[in-house]
Design an enzyme around this catalytic site. Structure first.
Site, PDB file in Angstrom:
ATOM      1  N   CYS A 123       0.864  -1.183   0.000  1.00 11.11           N
ATOM      2  CA  CYS A 123       0.000   0.000   0.000  1.00 11.11           C
ATOM      3  C   CYS A 123       0.902   1.234   0.000  1.00 11.11           C
ATOM      4  O   CYS A 123       1.645   1.452   0.957  1.00 11.11           O
ATOM      5  CB  CYS A 123      -0.879  -0.060   1.255  1.00 11.11           C
ATOM      6  SG  CYS A 123      -1.931   1.366   1.480  1.00 11.11           S
TER       7      CYS A 123
ATOM      8  N   SER B  80      -6.698   4.327  -5.855  1.00 12.39           N
ATOM      9  CA  SER B  80      -7.877   4.635  -5.046  1.00 12.39           C
ATOM     10  C   SER B  80      -8.039   6.152  -5.004  1.00 12.39           C
ATOM     11  O   SER B  80      -7.080   6.880  -4.764  1.00 12.39           O
ATOM     12  CB  SER B  80      -7.682   4.084  -3.638  1.00 12.39           C
ATOM     13  OG  SER B  80      -8.821   4.346  -2.853  1.00 12.39           O
TER      14      SER B  80
ATOM     15  N   SER C 100     -13.452   5.904  -3.085  1.00 15.04           N
ATOM     16  CA  SER C 100     -13.856   5.972  -1.681  1.00 15.04           C
ATOM     17  C   SER C 100     -15.182   6.709  -1.605  1.00 15.04           C
ATOM     18  O   SER C 100     -15.228   7.938  -1.635  1.00 15.04           O
ATOM     19  CB  SER C 100     -12.789   6.698  -0.867  1.00 15.04           C
ATOM     20  OG  SER C 100     -11.579   6.002  -0.988  1.00 15.04           O
ATOM     21  N   LEU C 101     -16.258   5.957  -1.538  1.00 14.18           N
ATOM     22  CA  LEU C 101     -17.593   6.558  -1.652  1.00 14.18           C
ATOM     23  C   LEU C 101     -18.127   6.977  -0.276  1.00 14.18           C
ATOM     24  O   LEU C 101     -18.420   8.146  -0.056  1.00 14.18           O
ATOM     25  CB  LEU C 101     -18.518   5.542  -2.330  1.00 14.18           C
ATOM     26  CG  LEU C 101     -19.824   6.072  -2.872  1.00 14.18           C
ATOM     27  CD1 LEU C 101     -19.604   7.115  -3.942  1.00 14.18           C
ATOM     28  CD2 LEU C 101     -20.655   4.919  -3.453  1.00 14.18           C
ATOM     29  N   HIS C 102     -18.306   6.016   0.602  1.00  8.38           N
ATOM     30  CA  HIS C 102     -18.684   6.215   2.014  1.00  8.38           C
ATOM     31  C   HIS C 102     -20.075   6.793   2.251  1.00  8.38           C
ATOM     32  O   HIS C 102     -20.559   6.792   3.384  1.00  8.38           O
ATOM     33  CB  HIS C 102     -17.662   7.081   2.769  1.00  8.38           C
ATOM     34  CG  HIS C 102     -16.246   6.608   2.654  1.00  8.38           C
ATOM     35  ND1 HIS C 102     -15.900   5.287   2.568  1.00  8.38           N
ATOM     36  CD2 HIS C 102     -15.076   7.304   2.591  1.00  8.38           C
ATOM     37  CE1 HIS C 102     -14.579   5.183   2.467  1.00  8.38           C
ATOM     38  NE2 HIS C 102     -14.058   6.375   2.469  1.00  8.38           N
TER      39      HIS C 102
ATOM     40  N   CYS D 152      -6.461   1.131   7.113  1.00  6.37           N
ATOM     41  CA  CYS D 152      -7.019   2.217   6.300  1.00  6.37           C
ATOM     42  C   CYS D 152      -7.241   3.469   7.140  1.00  6.37           C
ATOM     43  O   CYS D 152      -7.887   3.406   8.182  1.00  6.37           O
ATOM     44  CB  CYS D 152      -8.378   1.826   5.734  1.00  6.37           C
ATOM     45  SG  CYS D 152      -8.327   0.447   4.618  1.00  6.37           S
TER      46      CYS D 152
END
Ligand code: SAH
Length: 346
Positions: free
Chosen positions: A108, A196, A219-221, A338
């Site tokens: 990552c 991302s 990254s919607l959330h 994360c």
């Protein structure tokens, strides 16, 4: 402040060939040099034993071997490694290597020092944005772990899910991905490299036009603009009515489905009504939803929902025919999960 040096992984194959010619060497020596860097996990010019000593001396006078220096490496109970790496200007970043199975790792990587997006639940943006990382600084995070993990470990995936917004640092991220993908470079399939984004629409549009078929994660959330404006402030500029069509265009152009990351925060975005809204928003998209139980970060008291609530959210999405997985969180005990990576020792 010293000038920024040129690092080995800043060089494309053409650059390396040009460098060899400038030393009155044959251009064919470029490939073995780069093979040492990307494939044979050399830790210094001295390791490149089949290159003549004089050539190694000329190389080390012209280019700096690595752009990252280890400050600290921590290992989690689950085998995740987190590295704090110092850059040439004294700044620092973190990167992680996460075990998958049979000695394989996902690395990552960070793309910026700090982050300008300012999602309230993420530690990476807490101190704001400092600068973009260069091509070498991105590639060298991967090579750092390749060397550190040793010959038996394979890096099977690279994800731009560390610090920063990769699509804002578009060119360096793309060129680093090319080097990591190239047969003369790290040689990892483009499908195993994932970018991302917090939803930087101009970047998604540009990426749709590239030949390299990189994976895209968004990254919607949140599935409504009012909530997403709070969770991912970039939404105020690139709202869902722009983001979703851009993702759809990426699917059509690349032939690859998009992954949507949805971190669950108790009482904020975890209701069944919100699961249905999410399924409806993504109803026509070829996509996959990755649920993440929120990780704790300093300065944010939002909690993860209970596992019952998470399972119910997931089941509702499945009932509505969405492909969904719950991502297992790695490295929490060393703050490598994360949203927990930071850009310095503060
Ligand atoms: N800026 C890019 C790259 C960072 S990826 C992006 O936003 O996609 C890091 C991922 O971790 C993002 O999906 C981010 O939203 C998520 N994340 C951040 N803080 C988190 C937290 N506290 N718990 C769970 N996920 C988090």
């Amino acid at each position: 402040m010293p000038n920024r040096p040129t690092f080995l992984t800043d060089l494309s194959l053409k650059d390396a060939e040009g460098l060899m010619r400038s030393f009155n060497e044959s251009a064919w020596r470029a490939k073995p040099l780069l093979a040492w860097v990307y494939q044979k996990r050399a830790g210094s010019f001295d390791d490149m034993t089949d290159l003549p000593k004089l050539l190694r001396e000329k190389l080390s006078a012209a280019v700096t071997f690595s752009s990252v220096a280890e400050l600290e490496v921590q290992e989690s109970r689950d085998g995740t490694l987190k590295a704090l790496l110092e850059l040439w200007d004294g700044r620092s970043i973190e990167a992680a290597a996460i075990p998958s199975f049979k000695g394989q790792y996902t690395v990552c990587v960070s793309s910026q020092v700090g982050c300008a997006i300012g999602c309230p639940f993420c530690a990476s943006g807490k101190y704001g944005y400092e600068r973009n990382l260069g091509i070498a600084e991105i590639c060298d995070q991967v090579l750092f772990f390749a060397e550190r993990l040793g010959g038996d470990a394979a890096i099977s995936n690279i994800v731009f899910m560390g610090i920063g917004e990769p699509l804002v640092n578009y060119l360096d991220v793309l060129l680093a991905s090319e080097r990591l993908n190239a047969p003369w470079g790290f040689g990892l399939g483009a499908r195993n490299i994932t970018i991302s984004t917090a939803g930087y629409v101009p970047g998604i549009e540009k990426l749709s036009k590239e030949k390299l078929q990189l994976g895209l994660a968004v990254s919607l959330h949140a599935a409504d603009n009012a909530l997403r404006n709070r969770l991912v402030p970039l939404n105020r500029k690139y709202s869902l009515d722009k983001l979703i069509p851009a993702c759809d265009a990426y699917v059509k152009a690349s032939g690859r489905r998009v992954t949507f990351e949805y971190a669950l925060f108790a009482g904020i975005n975890d209701s069944l009504e919100q699961a249905r809204q999410l399924a409806y928003l993504l109803r026509e998209l070829n996509c996959h939803i990755n649920l993440i139980a929120a990780n704790p970060t300093i300065g944010c008291d939002w909690q993860s929902p209970t596992s019952e609530i998470i399972e119910a959210f997931k089941a509702e999405l499945m009932r509505l025919n969405k492909a969904v997985t719950l991502r297992k969180s790695f490295g929490r005990d060393i703050k490598a999960a994360c949203g927990q990576l930071k850009n310095n020792r503060r």
